[in-house]
Motif scaffolding. Structure first.
Motif, short mmCIF file in Angstrom:
data_model
loop_
_atom_site.label_atom_id
_atom_site.label_comp_id
_atom_site.label_asym_id
_atom_site.label_seq_id
_atom_site.Cartn_x
_atom_site.Cartn_y
_atom_site.Cartn_z
N SER B 235 0.84 -1.20 0.00
CA SER B 235 0.00 0.00 0.00
C SER B 235 0.88 1.25 0.00
O SER B 235 2.05 1.22 0.41
CB SER B 235 -0.87 0.01 1.25
N GLN B 236 0.29 2.34 -0.39
CA GLN B 236 0.98 3.63 -0.38
C GLN B 236 1.41 3.98 1.05
O GLN B 236 2.51 4.46 1.28
CB GLN B 236 0.03 4.70 -0.95
N LYS B 237 0.55 3.65 2.01
CA LYS B 237 0.84 3.97 3.40
C LYS B 237 2.10 3.23 3.88
O LYS B 237 2.97 3.81 4.53
CB LYS B 237 -0.37 3.57 4.26
N GLU B 240 5.17 4.78 2.35
CA GLU B 240 5.53 6.04 2.99
C GLU B 240 6.19 5.82 4.36
O GLU B 240 7.20 6.44 4.68
CB GLU B 240 4.28 6.90 3.20
N TRP B 325 -2.55 -2.63 12.34
CA TRP B 325 -2.18 -2.38 10.95
C TRP B 325 -0.84 -3.06 10.63
O TRP B 325 -0.73 -3.81 9.67
CB TRP B 325 -2.08 -0.86 10.71
#
Lengths: 356, 356
Positions: B235-237, B240, B325
């Motif tokens: 994921s982008q998260k 990052e 998460w």
């Protein structure tokens, strides 16, 4: 939980406001918390676990019924703050597991507190295993035995002690063990004269006997076994010593039952070995309790006055060690039953069965 | 030996008759003795190692220049006898490693003795590594890295966390490590939100990132590394967060040099992570010294006032953890040099290099 409630009753009866549990194994035993570097405070009506950031989420999942306190300063300083806040005046501490430093920090920071050293309180509960604990120990033994059986054929000249230990470690895990219970001892030939030999890169030679002392951990419970294996070219002396150790072990196990004093069991093996002329070569105790720790109560040695009780689980492991010659030790695990004992480990040990 | 002589000089200067070393790692550091459950007594003109039957032969071989005293009763009682015989009046003890029980046994048994708690004396020597120690740590790192490289391709869906840890353990040994330095952490997906997650039987899923925290022990010295690996479907998260952690680590490492205060190094990584909005998700210290112990001095956290010196070796391991998460941590080991630092570990960590 049952033991935790019993402890709370004890605190009330003793007029004590709190009990600081610093032995991590005891914390796990009482609560099932599985982190480390944490301390448990039990009061008559509450429980507090002091831990750090790493374990907070885990603790909240593992033991939601305990107050989890995340330390922001040192663990012991956090605890001192809580002791003051709760107005704890009389505090039991585990004198075998609290350091001098922690002790003085509590005494110096919490003015007016009486810090009362006690020992062996939780350990006493731990000596008698519940049915569930026995099942886990049995599993830990079964895993260790299967793993050894799978590597036995690899015990041959050319392999190093370390190769063997590494393969055995892998097999223990492969059979469902979390890991080995302690650093595996593989000692070939004369190297076995040291009861706790370090496993080395030494190559096994053609006629070496090989002593292996290993165990598996399963759901935090441990096993601990020792076997010696050899080629068919063993010396008469080795054959004789092996038989003496085996007989000593069997005679001792035969006498295990509730009510016996530990040192009397030790004495059966020891006096037999002495009679055969090897008394000075058997310098350690006959055995030790096993469970969440590899070495725990009851102590089984020549000074131990502990009385055997149903539910105790311990090793029986006489040995004969001769410097620069070698050594033999045979170790099994027994469970004290209502009227005698069950041998929980089953690997062959008759001299005709242990050739590799 | 050099440090042992320095210690003796200190005892003489301080007017102290003896120093009881109860931390086994410190005993090994000072003497090279490799057994356990033993205690060292240093006096200005002699050294005594108190041990039991299991280690006597080994100790006589390892450290023939030390008086080996085999205990016949408890270790501490044996020591008390010797303290009396030597007329020790002032005794340093390691307050972080002597239990309350041992402390009172000495005070109560040896009448008139002054037991003086001290801490961190041997640990202070241990913070600055010798050239020989650095070589061993480098070996421990190299072994860990080779082992990880060999198993990286096995990190894929269907494998369990435990499978991975077991195979990595075997590879560490196969590459010449004695064993892993600590229980390997393999945490897949959301499981990585716990900084010290237990490795479980959980199967790795297709898009899980996998965090591995492992180390190898080589000649008693340790390594400790962490890497995260993922598929290309992250994921982008996650992408990052990975980059934030990596940048924070690099910025901190850049500033390591003699004279800096440990908390200032911590602060470089921490304030960067805070600035990016994840301050609350980085709850542990930036790093820790490593050597004979996995965690030793210097302490690298936001409170540590330790001043970095040439020869110190420590981990730099920022992390971001988000409950339910997942988490990212990147850990390397640095050696403080005369004017900056060397990064001793070399596994790739650029985001483009850590896909599995």
């Amino acid at each position: 939980m049952e033991n935790l409630n019993e402890l709370k009753g004890k605190l009330t009866r003793d007029g004590v406001d709190g009990f600081l549990i610093t032995n991590e194994i005891n914390i796990h035993y009482l609560t099932n918390f599985t982190g480390s570097e944490s301390i448990l405070l039990i009061t008559p009506d509450n429980n507090y676990l002091f831990t750090d950031f790493r374990y907070v989420e885990q603790a909240q999942q593992d033991i939601p019924w305990i107050n989890i306190i995340e330390r922001k300063v040192s663990l012991i300083r956090t605890i001192c703050g809580k002791l003051k806040q709760l107005h704890i005046k009389k505090l039991y501490i585990e004198s075998l597991h609290l350091t001098v430093n922690q002790y003085y920090e509590i005494k110096d920071t919490v003015k007016g507190i009486h810090v009362l050293p006690v020992q062996g309180i939780v350990e006493k509960y731990r000596k008698r295993k519940t049915r569930e604990e026995i099942k886990k120990i049995q599993q830990a033994i079964d895993i260790a035995e299967k793993a050894y059986n799978n590597i036995r054929k690899k015990i041959r000249a050319g392999f190093s002690e370390k190769n063997l230990a590494d393969v055995l470690e892998f097999e223990i895990r492969n059979q469902g063990g979390e890991r080995s219970s302690f650093e595996i001892i593989c000692a070939a030939g004369s190297h076995a004269s040291k009861p706790h030999a370090h496993t080395t890169d030494r190559q096994i030679q053609d006629n070496d006997s090989v002593l292996t002392d290993w165990g598996a951990r399963f759901q935090f419970y441990n096993s601990d076994l020792t076997r010696v294996t050899f080629t068919d070219k063993i010396s008469q002396k080795l054959r004789e010593i092996y038989q003496i150790v085996l007989d000593a072990q069997c005679f001792a196990i035969d006498k295990v039952k509730p009510g016996r004093i530990a040192k009397d069991i030790d004495s059966i093996a020891r006096s037999y070995i002495e009679k055969k002329g090897f008394g000075k070569c058997f310098g350690h105790g006959l055995g030790h309790g096993i469970g969440l720790e590899v070495h725990e109560g009851p102590v089984i040695n020549k000074r131990s006055k502990e009385i055997l009780e149903e539910g105790m689980v311990f090793t029986v492991e006489p040995g004969i060690y001769i410097p620069e010659w070698g050594g033999v030790r045979i170790e099994d695990i027994v469970l004290v039953t209502a009227d005698s004992c069950n041998i929980l480990s089953h690997l062959p040990k008759k001299i005709t069965d242990v050739y590799r």
